[in-house]
Design an enzyme around this catalytic site. Sequence first.
Site, PDB file in Angstrom:
ATOM      1  N   GLU A  52       7.626   2.465  -6.158  1.00 48.25           N
ATOM      2  CA  GLU A  52       7.748   1.986  -4.778  1.00 48.25           C
ATOM      3  C   GLU A  52       7.928   3.163  -3.818  1.00 48.25           C
ATOM      4  O   GLU A  52       8.353   4.247  -4.221  1.00 48.25           O
ATOM      5  CB  GLU A  52       8.970   1.052  -4.665  1.00 48.25           C
ATOM      6  CG  GLU A  52       8.624  -0.402  -4.390  1.00 48.25           C
ATOM      7  CD  GLU A  52       8.096  -0.674  -2.987  1.00 48.25           C
ATOM      8  OE1 GLU A  52       7.384   0.171  -2.404  1.00 48.25           O
ATOM      9  OE2 GLU A  52       8.405  -1.755  -2.465  1.00 48.25           O
ATOM     10  N   LYS A 111       0.835  -1.197   0.000  1.00 50.39           N
ATOM     11  CA  LYS A 111       0.000   0.000   0.000  1.00 50.39           C
ATOM     12  C   LYS A 111       0.871   1.248   0.000  1.00 50.39           C
ATOM     13  O   LYS A 111       0.391   2.356  -0.175  1.00 50.39           O
ATOM     14  CB  LYS A 111      -0.879   0.023   1.260  1.00 50.39           C
ATOM     15  CG  LYS A 111      -1.696  -1.241   1.450  1.00 50.39           C
ATOM     16  CD  LYS A 111      -2.343  -1.245   2.862  1.00 50.39           C
ATOM     17  CE  LYS A 111      -2.922  -2.589   3.139  1.00 50.39           C
ATOM     18  NZ  LYS A 111      -3.226  -2.730   4.595  1.00 50.39           N
ATOM     19  N   ASP A 157      14.920  -0.413   0.831  1.00 48.71           N
ATOM     20  CA  ASP A 157      15.663  -0.575   2.086  1.00 48.71           C
ATOM     21  C   ASP A 157      16.697  -1.676   1.906  1.00 48.71           C
ATOM     22  O   ASP A 157      17.800  -1.427   1.444  1.00 48.71           O
ATOM     23  CB  ASP A 157      14.678  -0.891   3.214  1.00 48.71           C
ATOM     24  CG  ASP A 157      15.344  -0.982   4.574  1.00 48.71           C
ATOM     25  OD1 ASP A 157      16.537  -0.656   4.676  1.00 48.71           O
ATOM     26  OD2 ASP A 157      14.680  -1.388   5.541  1.00 48.71           O
TER      27      ASP A 157
HETATM   28  P1  IMP Z   1      13.073  -3.980   1.597  1.00 48.82           P
HETATM   29  O1  IMP Z   1      12.569  -5.268   1.029  1.00 48.82           O
HETATM   30  O2  IMP Z   1      13.923  -4.174   2.804  1.00 48.82           O
HETATM   31  O3  IMP Z   1      13.744  -3.094   0.562  1.00 48.82           O
HETATM   32  O4  IMP Z   1      11.830  -3.239   2.189  1.00 48.82           O
HETATM   33  C1  IMP Z   1      10.906  -2.677   1.372  1.00 48.82           C
HETATM   34  C2  IMP Z   1       9.578  -2.489   2.079  1.00 48.82           C
HETATM   35  O5  IMP Z   1       9.722  -2.445   3.507  1.00 48.82           O
HETATM   36  C3  IMP Z   1       9.018  -1.152   1.688  1.00 48.82           C
HETATM   37  O6  IMP Z   1       8.212  -1.267   0.537  1.00 48.82           O
HETATM   38  C4  IMP Z   1       8.263  -0.719   2.909  1.00 48.82           C
HETATM   39  O7  IMP Z   1       6.948  -1.173   2.847  1.00 48.82           O
HETATM   40  C5  IMP Z   1       8.985  -1.385   4.060  1.00 48.82           C
HETATM   41  N1  IMP Z   1       9.918  -0.430   4.735  1.00 48.82           N
HETATM   42  C6  IMP Z   1      11.266  -0.395   4.669  1.00 48.82           C
HETATM   43  N2  IMP Z   1      11.777   0.610   5.395  1.00 48.82           N
HETATM   44  C7  IMP Z   1      10.717   1.238   5.957  1.00 48.82           C
HETATM   45  C8  IMP Z   1      10.590   2.397   6.827  1.00 48.82           C
HETATM   46  O8  IMP Z   1      11.546   3.074   7.230  1.00 48.82           O
HETATM   47  N3  IMP Z   1       9.316   2.729   7.172  1.00 48.82           N
HETATM   48  C9  IMP Z   1       8.215   2.039   6.753  1.00 48.82           C
HETATM   49  N4  IMP Z   1       8.292   0.967   5.946  1.00 48.82           N
HETATM   50  C10 IMP Z   1       9.530   0.564   5.542  1.00 48.82           C
HETATM   51 MG    MG Z   2       6.090  -1.079   0.345  1.00 50.65          MG
END
Ligand code: IMP
Ligand code: MG
Length: 183
Positions: free
Chosen positions: A103, A47, A107
């Site tokens: 997106e 979302k 992260d």
């Molecule tokens: P990744 O797979 O670690 O790159 O994380 C991606 C997903 O994690 C994003 O699409 C967000 O939904 C969530 N996410 C990562 N960091 C944050 C943050 O600082 N706040 C809120 N959601 C986060």
């Molecule tokens: Mg997300």
Amino acid sequence: MDLSALGNDIERVVVSEEQIQNRLKELAAQVNKDYEGRDLILVGVLKGAIMAMADFSRHLQRHVDMDWMAVSSYGAGTKSSGVVRILKDLDSDILGREVLIVEDILDTGLTLSWLTENLLSRGAKSVSVLTVLRKPDAATVKVEAKYVGFDIPSEFVVGYGLDFNQKYRNLPFIGVLAKHLYS
Ligand code: IMP
Ligand code: MG
């Protein structure tokens, strides 16, 4: 919802509403140019990307298809679970299409590298990524985001689509969540 309604929930604002809108406008101009005369479908990742899709797409000066996917890589906390699940799939067939994933944040890159591979395996002609935010950890993974809004420090942020336990998505800016709320 603005700062005055948030008490001490937000430690500090990282990216203001004005900065977000100006940057999305710049990225849209770039995308207009890069995809000139080419097909384009935006895939918003639910979302978190709802705000970015709504604002970015309205800055585009061209026709564009819009579709959505919901994936989950996070549980109810602030740490990545490492598991990606499709909660809602695309309605469209993307065989031969040029896809731009929209997106909220890159992260660990787990979500986006998985998603990129997944869409390519369906026969997409190209898959690029636009992310509003990028954290430093993203440098350690093999996800190339062609369009990046802002590089931010490695802190947990909320607002502009990003949540903590489903709250704070409706802030027009991005802020660091006060630690007392989750530690
Ligand atoms: P990744 O797979 O670690 O790159 O994380 C991606 C997903 O994690 C994003 O699409 C967000 O939904 C969530 N996410 C990562 N960091 C944050 C943050 O600082 N706040 C809120 N959601 C986060
Ligand atoms: Mg997300």
